[in-house]
Scaffold this motif. Structure first.
Motif, PDB file in Angstrom:
ATOM      1  N   GLU A 284       9.188  -7.439 -13.841  1.00  0.00           N
ATOM      2  CA  GLU A 284      10.229  -6.441 -14.097  1.00  0.00           C
ATOM      3  C   GLU A 284      10.274  -5.538 -12.878  1.00  0.00           C
ATOM      4  O   GLU A 284       9.258  -4.942 -12.501  1.00  0.00           O
ATOM      5  N   LEU A 285      11.436  -5.427 -12.250  1.00  0.00           N
ATOM      6  CA  LEU A 285      11.599  -4.533 -11.101  1.00  0.00           C
ATOM      7  C   LEU A 285      11.832  -3.123 -11.618  1.00  0.00           C
ATOM      8  O   LEU A 285      12.668  -2.907 -12.510  1.00  0.00           O
ATOM      9  N   HIS A 286      11.097  -2.184 -11.052  1.00  0.00           N
ATOM     10  CA  HIS A 286      11.177  -0.797 -11.532  1.00  0.00           C
ATOM     11  C   HIS A 286      12.301  -0.062 -10.803  1.00  0.00           C
ATOM     12  O   HIS A 286      12.122   0.434  -9.689  1.00  0.00           O
ATOM     13  N   GLY A 287      13.441  -0.023 -11.448  1.00  0.00           N
ATOM     14  CA  GLY A 287      14.581   0.686 -10.874  1.00  0.00           C
ATOM     15  C   GLY A 287      14.811   2.018 -11.564  1.00  0.00           C
ATOM     16  O   GLY A 287      15.871   2.620 -11.423  1.00  0.00           O
ATOM     17  N   ALA A 288      13.794   2.477 -12.313  1.00  0.00           N
ATOM     18  CA  ALA A 288      13.946   3.677 -13.156  1.00  0.00           C
ATOM     19  C   ALA A 288      13.081   4.831 -12.651  1.00  0.00           C
ATOM     20  O   ALA A 288      12.369   4.720 -11.655  1.00  0.00           O
TER      21      ALA A 288
ATOM     22  N   GLU B 168       0.839  -1.207   0.000  1.00  0.00           N
ATOM     23  CA  GLU B 168       0.000   0.000   0.000  1.00  0.00           C
ATOM     24  C   GLU B 168       0.873   1.256   0.000  1.00  0.00           C
ATOM     25  O   GLU B 168       0.638   2.192  -0.766  1.00  0.00           O
ATOM     26  N   ILE B 169       1.902   1.273   0.842  1.00  0.00           N
ATOM     27  CA  ILE B 169       2.752   2.464   0.965  1.00  0.00           C
ATOM     28  C   ILE B 169       3.636   2.640  -0.283  1.00  0.00           C
ATOM     29  O   ILE B 169       4.241   3.681  -0.474  1.00  0.00           O
ATOM     30  N   GLY B 170       3.655   1.633  -1.136  1.00  0.00           N
ATOM     31  CA  GLY B 170       4.426   1.739  -2.379  1.00  0.00           C
ATOM     32  C   GLY B 170       3.676   2.423  -3.506  1.00  0.00           C
ATOM     33  O   GLY B 170       4.231   2.642  -4.583  1.00  0.00           O
ATOM     34  N   GLN B 171       2.414   2.774  -3.274  1.00  0.00           N
ATOM     35  CA  GLN B 171       1.612   3.418  -4.330  1.00  0.00           C
ATOM     36  C   GLN B 171       2.031   4.880  -4.483  1.00  0.00           C
ATOM     37  O   GLN B 171       2.330   5.554  -3.493  1.00  0.00           O
TER      38      GLN B 171
ATOM     39  N   LEU C  49       6.916  -4.290 -11.220  1.00  0.00           N
ATOM     40  CA  LEU C  49       6.711  -4.099  -9.778  1.00  0.00           C
ATOM     41  C   LEU C  49       7.397  -2.825  -9.317  1.00  0.00           C
ATOM     42  O   LEU C  49       8.586  -2.619  -9.558  1.00  0.00           O
ATOM     43  N   VAL C  50       6.628  -1.982  -8.623  1.00  0.00           N
ATOM     44  CA  VAL C  50       7.162  -0.695  -8.192  1.00  0.00           C
ATOM     45  C   VAL C  50       6.886  -0.442  -6.717  1.00  0.00           C
ATOM     46  O   VAL C  50       5.874  -0.896  -6.171  1.00  0.00           O
ATOM     47  N   HIS C  51       7.815   0.265  -6.090  1.00  0.00           N
ATOM     48  CA  HIS C  51       7.560   0.981  -4.838  1.00  0.00           C
ATOM     49  C   HIS C  51       7.936   2.416  -5.166  1.00  0.00           C
ATOM     50  O   HIS C  51       9.054   2.687  -5.601  1.00  0.00           O
ATOM     51  N   CYS C  52       6.980   3.340  -4.988  1.00  0.00           N
ATOM     52  CA  CYS C  52       7.219   4.709  -5.448  1.00  0.00           C
ATOM     53  C   CYS C  52       8.018   5.543  -4.457  1.00  0.00           C
ATOM     54  O   CYS C  52       8.480   6.636  -4.792  1.00  0.00           O
ATOM     55  N   GLY C  53       8.159   5.054  -3.194  1.00  0.00           N
ATOM     56  CA  GLY C  53       8.970   5.797  -2.230  1.00  0.00           C
ATOM     57  C   GLY C  53       8.414   7.185  -1.981  1.00  0.00           C
ATOM     58  O   GLY C  53       7.226   7.353  -1.694  1.00  0.00           O
TER      59      GLY C  53
ATOM     60  N   LEU D 136      13.765   2.398  -5.810  1.00  0.00           N
ATOM     61  CA  LEU D 136      15.091   1.836  -6.090  1.00  0.00           C
ATOM     62  C   LEU D 136      16.028   2.934  -6.590  1.00  0.00           C
ATOM     63  O   LEU D 136      17.185   3.034  -6.174  1.00  0.00           O
ATOM     64  N   HIS D 137      15.486   3.745  -7.485  1.00  0.00           N
ATOM     65  CA  HIS D 137      16.282   4.839  -8.054  1.00  0.00           C
ATOM     66  C   HIS D 137      16.635   5.886  -6.987  1.00  0.00           C
ATOM     67  O   HIS D 137      17.717   6.468  -7.000  1.00  0.00           O
TER      68      HIS D 137
END
Ligand SMILES: Cc1cc2nc3c(=O)[nH]c(=O)nc-3n(C[C@H](O)[C@H](O)[C@H](O)COP(=O)(O)O)c2cc1C
Length: 362
Positions: free
Chosen positions: A174-178, A63-66, A101-105, A183-184
C-alpha cells in the motif's frame, strides 16, 4: 444470522480473495529497534490474521524516507529477511498482509539519518511540527527542495521497496499517499510551491503520485498495489485549498490502472469519499471518520458505511490494536478490549501482543 453480516462477505482485491471485509488499518508501533521487525512483530501480526487483510505499519522505502524513531524499512537485505518472519507467520495463520510503503519527506529530522542529512520535500516549507525522541521533542527543520534527480531516485526507491516487499513474502504493497507524508506533500498546495512540472496546477501536483504508482505497478503488477489517501486532513501541517478538485483529478487519472484498491482515510465529511467512490472503478477500502458518539471508529460505524455502499471493505485501526480477534468479537456482539494509548508507540510486548482474545478470557 451473524451480527454485522455485511462484514462477512468475501471480497476480491487484485489476486487476493479476502474471506471478510474487515481490514486492519496501518499502525506505526515504533518497536522496530534498529529498523528491524522481529519475532514479537511476527506474533503481533499473526494474532490478527483473522482480518480479511492486514496493512502493516508505515515502512520507509529509504533511509531519508524515515520520519519517526524505531520504524522499520524495506530497503536492505537484512530488513527483507526480518519481514520474512512476519509474512510467514501471518500466512501460516491463514491471513493476508501488505506492506505500507512510506517516504515521510519533510516529516523527518537529521538525527534519524546516519549522515545527518536534511530531509527532502517538494518545496522548502517546514511542517511546523516536531519529532518525538527519548531526549525530547525536536522541531522538523525546513526541508531541502527535491531536484529532478531526487525525484527520479525516490520513484525508483518506491519501486525497489515494492520488489523487496514481494521478496519478503508480502501479498502486495500500500503506497502511503495520506497523512501529510511525501506523496501528500506533493499533492497539497500548502507544501508544494514548485514551479516545474511537479507543482503549480493540480495536473502538476498529482504527477509525482501518478509516477510513483506507475513505477510500483510496473515493478510488481498493479494487482498488488493499493494507495491510501486522506482528503482534507490537516495532520502534519498539510493544507489543501482545493480538496474536491484535487482528488477528483487524481482518481480520474488513476482510474485506467487496475490497482488492487484505493484506501480512503476519512477525516472530514463523507462528501469526498462519495466523489472518489464515483470516480474509482475498482475496490475501495474506507477507514471511516469517527463520529462524536463513536471514537475511535467502531464496527457499527463501519457496517453503516458498507450498508450505504460507500466502500467495499472497512479498515479499522484502534479496534484491531486492542482486539486481536476482532471478527470473532464482532460476531459475538462484543465485548471489546479498550486500547491503551500509553503503549501505542515503543516499548515491549505490553500493549502489543498481550491484549486477550475472547477465548483467553473464557
Ligand atoms: C497507533 C497508531 C498508529 C498509526 N500509524 C499509521 C501509519 O503508520 N500509517 C497510516 O496510514 N495511518 C496510521 N494511523 C492512522 C490509522 O490507520 C487510522 O486512519 C486512524 O487511527 C483512524 O482509525 P480508527 O478510528 O479505527 O483508529 C495510526 C493510528 C494509530 C492509532
Amino acid at each position: 444470522m451473524d451480527l454485522f453480516e455485511e462484514f462477512f462477505q468475501p471480497l476480491t482485491l487484485g489476486k487476493l480473495e479476502l474471506p471478510n471485509r474487515l481490514v486492519m488499518a496501518p499502525m506505526t508501533r515504533s518497536r522496530a529497534y534498529g529498523g528491524l521487525v522481529d519475532d514479537l512483530t511476527a506474533q503481533y501480526y499473526a494474532q490478527r490474521a483473522q482480518a480479511g487483510l492486514i496493512i502493516t505499519e508505515a515502512t520507509q522505502v529509504s533511509e531519508i524516507g524515515q520520519g519517526y524513531i524505531q520504524t522499520p524499512g524495506l530497503h536492505s537485505d537484512e530488513q527483507i529477511q526480518a519481514w520474512r518472519k512476519v509474512t510467514d507467520a501471518v500466512h501460516a495463520a491463514g491471513g493476508a498482509i501488505v506492506a505500507q510503503l512510506v517516504h515521510c519527506g519533510r516529516i523527518g529530522h537529521p538525527v534519524l539519518y546516519a549522515g545527518g542529512a536534511v530531509p527532502v520535500a517538494p518545496s522548502p516549507v517546514g511542517s511546523g511540527e516536531v519529532l518525538f525522541t527519548p531526549d525530547g521533542l525536536l522541531e522538523h527543520p525546513v526541508p531541502r527542495e527535491m531536484t529532478g534527480d531526487d525525484i527520479a531516485r525516490t520513484i525508483a526507491d518506491f519501486a525497489d521497496a515494492a520488489r523487496n516487499a514481494v521478496q519478503a513474502g508480502f501479498d502486495g504493497v500500500e503506497l502511503h499517499g495520506a497523512n501529510g507524508f511525501l506523496l501528500h506533500q506533493f499533492l497539497a498546495d500548502g507544501s508544494n510551491r514548485r514551479t516545474d512540472g511537479y507543482g503549480g496546477s493540480i495536473a502538476g501536483r498529482i504527477r509525482f503520485t501518478l509516477e510513483v504508482v506507475e513505477a510500483v505497478a510496473a515493478a510488481v503488477g498493479p494487482e498488488r498495489v493499493g494507495l491510501r489517501l486522506s482528503p482534507g486532513i490537516t495532520y502534519n501541517g498539510i493544507a489543501e485549498s482545493d480538496t474536491a478538485d484535487l482528488y477528483r483529478a487524481l482518481v480520474r487519472a488513476l482510474a485506467p490502472t487496475p490497482l488492487a484498491y484505493l484506501h480512503v482515510s476519512e477525516t472530514i465529511t463523507r462528501d469526498v469519499t462519495w466523489l472518489i467512490r464515483q470516480e474509482w472503478p475498482g475496490a475501495l477500502l474506507l477507514c471511516p471518520h469517527p463520529t462524536a458518539d463513536s471514537f475511535p471508529a467502531t464496527p457499527a460505524t463501519g457496517a453503516a458505511a458498507l450498508r450505504e455502499g460507500a466502500a467495499d471493505a472497512i479498515a479499522l485501526a484502534t479496534m484491531w490494536l486492542a482486539n486481536p480477534d476482532l471478527p470473532a468479537r464482532i460476531r459475538a456482539g462484543g465485548p471489546y478490549n479498550e486500547a491503551d494509548p500509553g503503549t501505542f508507540y515503543g516499548g515491549d510486548h505490553r500493549g502489543y501482543t498481550d491484549y486477550p482474545t475472547l477465548e483467553d478470557l473464557a
